[in-house]
Every structure is written in C-alpha cells, then in structure tokens.
Scaffold this motif. Sequence first.
Motif, PDB file in Angstrom:
ATOM      1  N   ASP A 187       0.838  -1.196   0.000  1.00 60.79           N
ATOM      2  CA  ASP A 187       0.000   0.000   0.000  1.00 60.79           C
ATOM      3  C   ASP A 187       0.877   1.251   0.000  1.00 60.79           C
ATOM      4  N   ASP A 188       1.727   1.408   0.994  1.00 55.60           N
ATOM      5  CA  ASP A 188       2.474   2.640   1.213  1.00 55.60           C
ATOM      6  C   ASP A 188       3.952   2.448   0.860  1.00 55.60           C
ATOM      7  N   THR A 189       4.561   3.463   0.241  1.00 52.56           N
ATOM      8  CA  THR A 189       6.020   3.548   0.135  1.00 52.56           C
ATOM      9  C   THR A 189       6.403   5.013   0.325  1.00 52.56           C
ATOM     10  N   SER A 212       2.646   1.054   7.256  1.00 51.74           N
ATOM     11  CA  SER A 212       3.175   2.347   6.847  1.00 51.74           C
ATOM     12  C   SER A 212       4.431   2.595   7.669  1.00 51.74           C
ATOM     13  N   CYS A 237       1.107   1.051  -5.129  1.00 51.32           N
ATOM     14  CA  CYS A 237       2.042   2.066  -4.631  1.00 51.32           C
ATOM     15  C   CYS A 237       2.705   2.755  -5.819  1.00 51.32           C
ATOM     16  N   THR A 263       6.964   1.439  -8.679  1.00 54.23           N
ATOM     17  CA  THR A 263       5.629   0.994  -8.336  1.00 54.23           C
ATOM     18  C   THR A 263       5.713  -0.443  -7.870  1.00 54.23           C
ATOM     19  N   CYS A 264       4.632  -0.935  -7.270  1.00 58.30           N
ATOM     20  CA  CYS A 264       4.599  -2.295  -6.732  1.00 58.30           C
ATOM     21  C   CYS A 264       3.931  -3.257  -7.704  1.00 58.30           C
TER      22      CYS A 264
END
Length: 338
Positions: A59-61, A100, A314, A324-325
């Motif tokens: 979700d978060d980076t 996160s 992400c 990106t993921c």
Amino acid sequence: MHAAWETEGVAIMGGSYRWIPAGVTLLTAGLVGCGSSTSPDPSARVVELPQGGENVDFDDTVYTADLDRVLIPARSEGIYLVDPATAQATRVDYPGAVDSVDAGDGGLFALDRSGRVIHVLDPEGQLKSSVATGGGPDYLRYVAAEKELWISEPGVEGIEVFTLQDSLELAPRRSGFIPVPGGVEGLTFSADGSRAYTHAGNDLVVLDVPAHREAARWPTGCNGTHGSPRIDQDGTFVLASCAKDGKVTLLDAADGHQLGAYEVGGGESLPGHSAEQDYFYVRSDPGSTLAVLDASRESLQEVRTVKVPEVGHCLGAQGNHYWTCDAAAGGVLLFQDG
C-alpha cells in the motif's frame, strides 16, 4: 489506500486487511514471477521478495533522505530498504507487521494498523519503544521541522499527532489532534514542511503544520478522492487524485483553482512526484499503464507511458527514478527517467 475495511463497526476507506504468512526473506534483483498479471515495460528493473511469496498486499512507500532509501512496508513480511540509484535492497530484521513506515531523527517508525500501535526502531530494526494510537490508523509520516509523527485516522476524521522525545527508548508523546471533517485520505507535505495536504470527500485540504489546523479546502473535480496528494518542489502545483478512471487533477497551490486533468484509465489513482525531474506520475489500481506528466499553468501533459502489472498499489519517485509495486509477484519495479 484501497478497498474498504472496518474497525469497531466503522467502515473506513483504507488498506485491505489481507495478511501474508511471515517468513525469512531477502530482497534481490530478479525477474517478475509467473503470478504477475501484466508483463512490465522492458525498461523496468525488478526487485522481488523471493521467499516472501506472491500476492503481497502493498500500500504505502516513502523515500527518506535520512537514509537515502525507499522504505517498503510489506505488511507481515516486514520492512525493506531499496536504494533507488542501484536497485540494491536490504531487509530490516523486524518481526512485526507494518502497513506504513517513515524515518527520521535516527529512527524508523513502523505503523501496525490492526494492532493500532506505532513501533519505534533503530535502523537495524531493534525495537526501542511503542505507543498506541487513539483511532484506527492508516498512514504514518515523520514531520522533521516539528519532530512529530502524524497519523491519519479516517474513522475519526482527523490526524493524531505525537511528539518525539529525547531518546528512541522513550515512546512518542501524544500532543494533539487535527480535525479534518470528511477525511482523511492520504497525507503528504510541502518541501519546507510548513503545509500538509490530504483528501476529504471530493476536496483537497491544506493544513498549517505548525498551527495544527486546516488552512484551506478546495474542490478537486473528482467524484471521490483516493491516495496522497502531491505538491511540486516550488509549491506551485498540487496534484489531487481521484477514486476512479485513474484520474488526477492539477490545482494551483495558491488558490486551488483547477488548471488541468488527466486520465490514465482503470481504477483508483495513485500519484507521485519527482522534484529533480519536476514531473508528476500516475498509475491506477487496477490498471496497466503508468504515465509521466508535465505540469504547467495551461495543462497537464503526458510525457511518456510505461506498462506495469495490473495490480500494484504504490507509486513514488525520487531523483531520476520512479517505482511501483507488483502485488501478484510480490516485488517492486524501478524505472529510470531521462
């Protein structure tokens, strides 16, 4: 954020609570696994979690200048540090779940959403202290200018603020709460740390960081917002992001009037920005295209696009790199710009 999750009966637009079995993992460069739904652009450098399995619900980076690394919170797989210049990656030996993460003041700050707790670690992953959050947390950000941690809490429509103490062994102290009616969806800061930006319903909200209060609220042109707004280095433009069609809108940072819009297609928008390249970026989830965008007062123009795996929640940028993921393969794609 994406999908809907619930806490104590309150529906919150937030990260999916799908947990992956933990294991001992290392990050190495490799090829996308067979679980990837779309082959990435040939220019991508691919970083995998080879022992972490597929279907990692990223979700978060966030990029941290303190470590010159991209921080990848990989849920129950732990925390990973990626050098954007070399694609070299290491795993922080931290055994807990993390949704996160941010860094600063000599520490790593890991947020466990389901546990409603912030863990304070040293850079090697040694646990130093912990503190519980008051509401259901979503994202954590370190505010260097104030030595604070800001925790977005959509269920209670606001941001909980913690102040760091003189030692990592002393748990951060709760020092305030910033109401954001209708929010908060995403959280990002201006280059000088004086302003923060979040989404609330169809609006973009500007927060005065030292004063801990809302300073402005502007319509985005979105029918529902998603992700963290992005601000350029000079504080001229703000990129708001929408909940469908991979749409982003460009707003004047002085008064919030809309300057342009762009749709990459697909689902929820995920925006990014590189101060060095002075480009904005957007992909959608689901969606198989990542677009590089050039902003001006006249428009938001596409510079180029690259193909990315269809599911990946992400997007970030730093220097001449953006990433990106790839959720299906459990990896990260790193691109070079220019």
